[in-house]
Design a protein around this motif. Structure first.
Motif, PDB file in Angstrom:
ATOM      1  N   LEU A  78      51.719  42.107  44.591  1.00  0.00           N
ATOM      2  CA  LEU A  78      50.532  43.339  43.911  1.00  0.00           C
ATOM      3  C   LEU A  78      51.141  43.272  42.936  1.00  0.00           C
ATOM      4  O   LEU A  78      52.493  44.442  42.940  1.00  0.00           O
ATOM      5  N   LEU A  79      50.352  43.616  41.474  1.00  0.00           N
ATOM      6  CA  LEU A  79      51.238  44.039  40.253  1.00  0.00           C
ATOM      7  C   LEU A  79      51.014  45.521  39.920  1.00  0.00           C
ATOM      8  O   LEU A  79      51.344  45.317  39.170  1.00  0.00           O
ATOM      9  N   ASP A  80      49.777  45.441  39.956  1.00  0.00           N
ATOM     10  CA  ASP A  80      48.451  47.011  39.849  1.00  0.00           C
ATOM     11  C   ASP A  80      47.870  47.144  40.828  1.00  0.00           C
ATOM     12  O   ASP A  80      47.298  47.243  41.995  1.00  0.00           O
ATOM     13  N   THR A  81      47.429  48.918  40.968  1.00  0.00           N
ATOM     14  CA  THR A  81      46.912  49.549  42.226  1.00  0.00           C
ATOM     15  C   THR A  81      45.809  49.830  41.529  1.00  0.00           C
ATOM     16  O   THR A  81      44.692  50.195  41.695  1.00  0.00           O
ATOM     17  N   GLN A  82      45.719  50.550  40.061  1.00  0.00           N
ATOM     18  CA  GLN A  82      44.164  50.032  39.780  1.00  0.00           C
ATOM     19  C   GLN A  82      43.629  49.892  38.608  1.00  0.00           C
ATOM     20  O   GLN A  82      43.688  49.870  37.089  1.00  0.00           O
ATOM     21  N   PRO A  83      42.697  48.424  38.588  1.00  0.00           N
ATOM     22  CA  PRO A  83      42.117  48.348  40.003  1.00  0.00           C
ATOM     23  C   PRO A  83      43.332  47.552  40.392  1.00  0.00           C
ATOM     24  O   PRO A  83      44.729  47.303  39.944  1.00  0.00           O
ATOM     25  N   LEU A  84      43.642  46.829  41.626  1.00  0.00           N
ATOM     26  CA  LEU A  84      44.325  46.575  42.996  1.00  0.00           C
ATOM     27  C   LEU A  84      44.057  44.680  41.902  1.00  0.00           C
ATOM     28  O   LEU A  84      43.461  44.233  42.075  1.00  0.00           O
ATOM     29  N   VAL A  85      45.814  44.257  41.839  1.00  0.00           N
ATOM     30  CA  VAL A  85      45.742  43.200  40.665  1.00  0.00           C
ATOM     31  C   VAL A  85      46.744  42.159  41.819  1.00  0.00           C
ATOM     32  O   VAL A  85      47.586  42.682  42.025  1.00  0.00           O
ATOM     33  N   ALA A 106      36.889  45.687  43.434  1.00  0.00           N
ATOM     34  CA  ALA A 106      38.048  45.911  45.271  1.00  0.00           C
ATOM     35  C   ALA A 106      39.276  45.346  44.336  1.00  0.00           C
ATOM     36  O   ALA A 106      40.609  46.042  45.118  1.00  0.00           O
ATOM     37  N   LEU A 107      39.137  44.268  43.765  1.00  0.00           N
ATOM     38  CA  LEU A 107      40.214  43.741  44.097  1.00  0.00           C
ATOM     39  C   LEU A 107      40.029  42.474  42.714  1.00  0.00           C
ATOM     40  O   LEU A 107      39.056  41.041  42.352  1.00  0.00           O
ATOM     41  N   ILE A 108      41.363  42.577  41.560  1.00  0.00           N
ATOM     42  CA  ILE A 108      41.633  40.803  40.888  1.00  0.00           C
ATOM     43  C   ILE A 108      42.684  39.927  41.613  1.00  0.00           C
ATOM     44  O   ILE A 108      43.285  40.493  41.502  1.00  0.00           O
ATOM     45  N   VAL A 109      42.304  38.995  41.526  1.00  0.00           N
ATOM     46  CA  VAL A 109      43.114  37.996  42.101  1.00  0.00           C
ATOM     47  C   VAL A 109      43.313  36.443  41.051  1.00  0.00           C
ATOM     48  O   VAL A 109      42.816  36.216  40.272  1.00  0.00           O
ATOM     49  N   ILE A 110      44.889  36.355  40.674  1.00  0.00           N
ATOM     50  CA  ILE A 110      45.151  35.868  39.666  1.00  0.00           C
ATOM     51  C   ILE A 110      46.035  34.517  40.109  1.00  0.00           C
ATOM     52  O   ILE A 110      46.590  34.681  41.004  1.00  0.00           O
ATOM     53  N   ALA A 111      45.384  32.768  40.344  1.00  0.00           N
ATOM     54  CA  ALA A 111      45.921  32.285  41.069  1.00  0.00           C
ATOM     55  C   ALA A 111      45.669  30.973  40.308  1.00  0.00           C
ATOM     56  O   ALA A 111      44.884  30.872  39.253  1.00  0.00           O
ATOM     57  N   GLY A 112      46.160  29.656  41.293  1.00  0.00           N
ATOM     58  CA  GLY A 112      45.799  28.353  40.462  1.00  0.00           C
ATOM     59  C   GLY A 112      46.694  27.280  40.272  1.00  0.00           C
ATOM     60  O   GLY A 112      46.749  26.089  39.983  1.00  0.00           O
ATOM     61  N   SER A 113      47.679  28.189  39.718  1.00  0.00           N
ATOM     62  CA  SER A 113      49.278  28.148  38.628  1.00  0.00           C
ATOM     63  C   SER A 113      49.411  28.392  38.785  1.00  0.00           C
ATOM     64  O   SER A 113      49.912  29.812  38.761  1.00  0.00           O
ATOM     65  N   LEU A 114      51.312  28.374  38.580  1.00  0.00           N
ATOM     66  CA  LEU A 114      52.514  29.113  38.661  1.00  0.00           C
ATOM     67  C   LEU A 114      52.341  28.941  37.064  1.00  0.00           C
ATOM     68  O   LEU A 114      52.992  30.265  37.353  1.00  0.00           O
ATOM     69  N   TYR A 115      51.966  28.434  35.963  1.00  0.00           N
ATOM     70  CA  TYR A 115      52.660  28.815  34.766  1.00  0.00           C
ATOM     71  C   TYR A 115      51.182  30.615  34.144  1.00  0.00           C
ATOM     72  O   TYR A 115      51.872  31.019  33.683  1.00  0.00           O
ATOM     73  N   LEU A 116      50.614  30.228  34.980  1.00  0.00           N
ATOM     74  CA  LEU A 116      49.098  31.197  34.863  1.00  0.00           C
ATOM     75  C   LEU A 116      50.045  32.131  35.461  1.00  0.00           C
ATOM     76  O   LEU A 116      49.683  33.017  34.464  1.00  0.00           O
ATOM     77  N   LEU A 160      52.448  45.078  51.177  1.00  0.00           N
ATOM     78  CA  LEU A 160      52.050  43.298  50.820  1.00  0.00           C
ATOM     79  C   LEU A 160      52.974  42.800  50.282  1.00  0.00           C
ATOM     80  O   LEU A 160      53.830  42.425  50.047  1.00  0.00           O
ATOM     81  N   ALA A 161      53.765  43.869  49.072  1.00  0.00           N
ATOM     82  CA  ALA A 161      54.275  43.435  48.280  1.00  0.00           C
ATOM     83  C   ALA A 161      55.718  43.799  48.190  1.00  0.00           C
ATOM     84  O   ALA A 161      56.872  43.228  48.024  1.00  0.00           O
ATOM     85  N   SER A 162      55.954  44.432  49.011  1.00  0.00           N
ATOM     86  CA  SER A 162      57.720  44.259  49.438  1.00  0.00           C
ATOM     87  C   SER A 162      58.107  43.063  50.708  1.00  0.00           C
ATOM     88  O   SER A 162      59.256  43.525  50.933  1.00  0.00           O
ATOM     89  N   ALA A 208      50.689  36.092  33.641  1.00  0.00           N
ATOM     90  CA  ALA A 208      50.405  36.951  34.245  1.00  0.00           C
ATOM     91  C   ALA A 208      51.597  38.192  34.330  1.00  0.00           C
ATOM     92  O   ALA A 208      51.338  39.156  34.325  1.00  0.00           O
ATOM     93  N   ARG A 209      52.178  37.674  35.622  1.00  0.00           N
ATOM     94  CA  ARG A 209      53.547  38.189  35.706  1.00  0.00           C
ATOM     95  C   ARG A 209      54.223  38.726  34.071  1.00  0.00           C
ATOM     96  O   ARG A 209      54.527  40.467  34.033  1.00  0.00           O
ATOM     97  N   HIS A 210      54.507  37.676  32.639  1.00  0.00           N
ATOM     98  CA  HIS A 210      55.026  38.669  31.726  1.00  0.00           C
ATOM     99  C   HIS A 210      54.194  39.671  31.641  1.00  0.00           C
ATOM    100  O   HIS A 210      54.619  40.473  30.514  1.00  0.00           O
ATOM    101  N   LEU A 211      52.962  39.641  31.345  1.00  0.00           N
ATOM    102  CA  LEU A 211      52.206  40.603  30.549  1.00  0.00           C
ATOM    103  C   LEU A 211      51.561  41.915  31.447  1.00  0.00           C
ATOM    104  O   LEU A 211      51.850  43.133  30.833  1.00  0.00           O
ATOM    105  N   LEU A 212      52.054  41.794  32.528  1.00  0.00           N
ATOM    106  CA  LEU A 212      51.413  42.701  33.765  1.00  0.00           C
ATOM    107  C   LEU A 212      53.055  43.711  34.236  1.00  0.00           C
ATOM    108  O   LEU A 212      53.175  44.855  34.319  1.00  0.00           O
TER     109      LEU A 212
END
Length: 143
Positions: free
Chosen positions: A12-19, A124-134, A1-3, A138-142
């Motif tokens: 996909l930014l993290d795998t433990q757990p999947l984010v 199983a999965l954490i999904v961050i969505a709904g806002s480009l700002y959010l 997916l990430a590639s 999250a990208r900055h944080l992770l």
């Protein structure tokens, strides 16, 4: 997916757990995210960290996501003046997807991520969505 994706789109930014980050911020984007999740992650618990901007059709976004009754939703606000408050977003989630599992609020994406990880060490999965700002927060944080 990430590639095979652009930053912030099924990223996909993290795998433990999947984010997973997805900048889905309109109904068509949310439907595409829902389809991708059904294909790539058909089973298992999902925790959504959601945010939205005030100028978006928030109820339509939530309905397009197709939340399941076992899903958990953490509503938060991006660090942006157009962001919907976490409390207002939670009210919309309750109204637009009344059969969704737990719906809570968090003061920031950082707090929401911490709570999502602590609630179940191996969701199983954490999904961050709904806002480009959010997603940007999250990208900055992770990263």
């Amino acid at each position: 997916l990430a590639s095979q994706c652009s930053p912030g789109r099924m990223e996909l930014l993290d795998t433990q757990p999947l984010v997973l980050l997805d900048g889905a911020h309109n109904p068509a984007g949310m439907r595409a995210l829902a389809t991708a999740l059904a294909e790539s992650f058909p089973a298992g618990p999902r925790t959504f960290i959601l945010g939205a901007s005030r100028d978006k059709p928030v109820a339509a976004l939530i309905r397009a996501l197709g939340l399941r009754d076992e899903d958990r939703v953490l509503c938060c606000s991006a660090q942006h003046p157009r962001a919907v408050s976490a409390e207002s977003l939670a009210e919309v989630v309750h109204a637009a997807a009344p059969n969704t599992g737990a719906v809570d609020v968090a003061p920031s994406v950082q707090h929401a991520l911490r709570r999502a990880r602590a609630a179940n060490p191996t969701p199983a999965l954490i999904v961050i969505a709904g806002s480009l700002y959010l997603v940007g927060d999250a990208r900055h944080l992770l990263n």
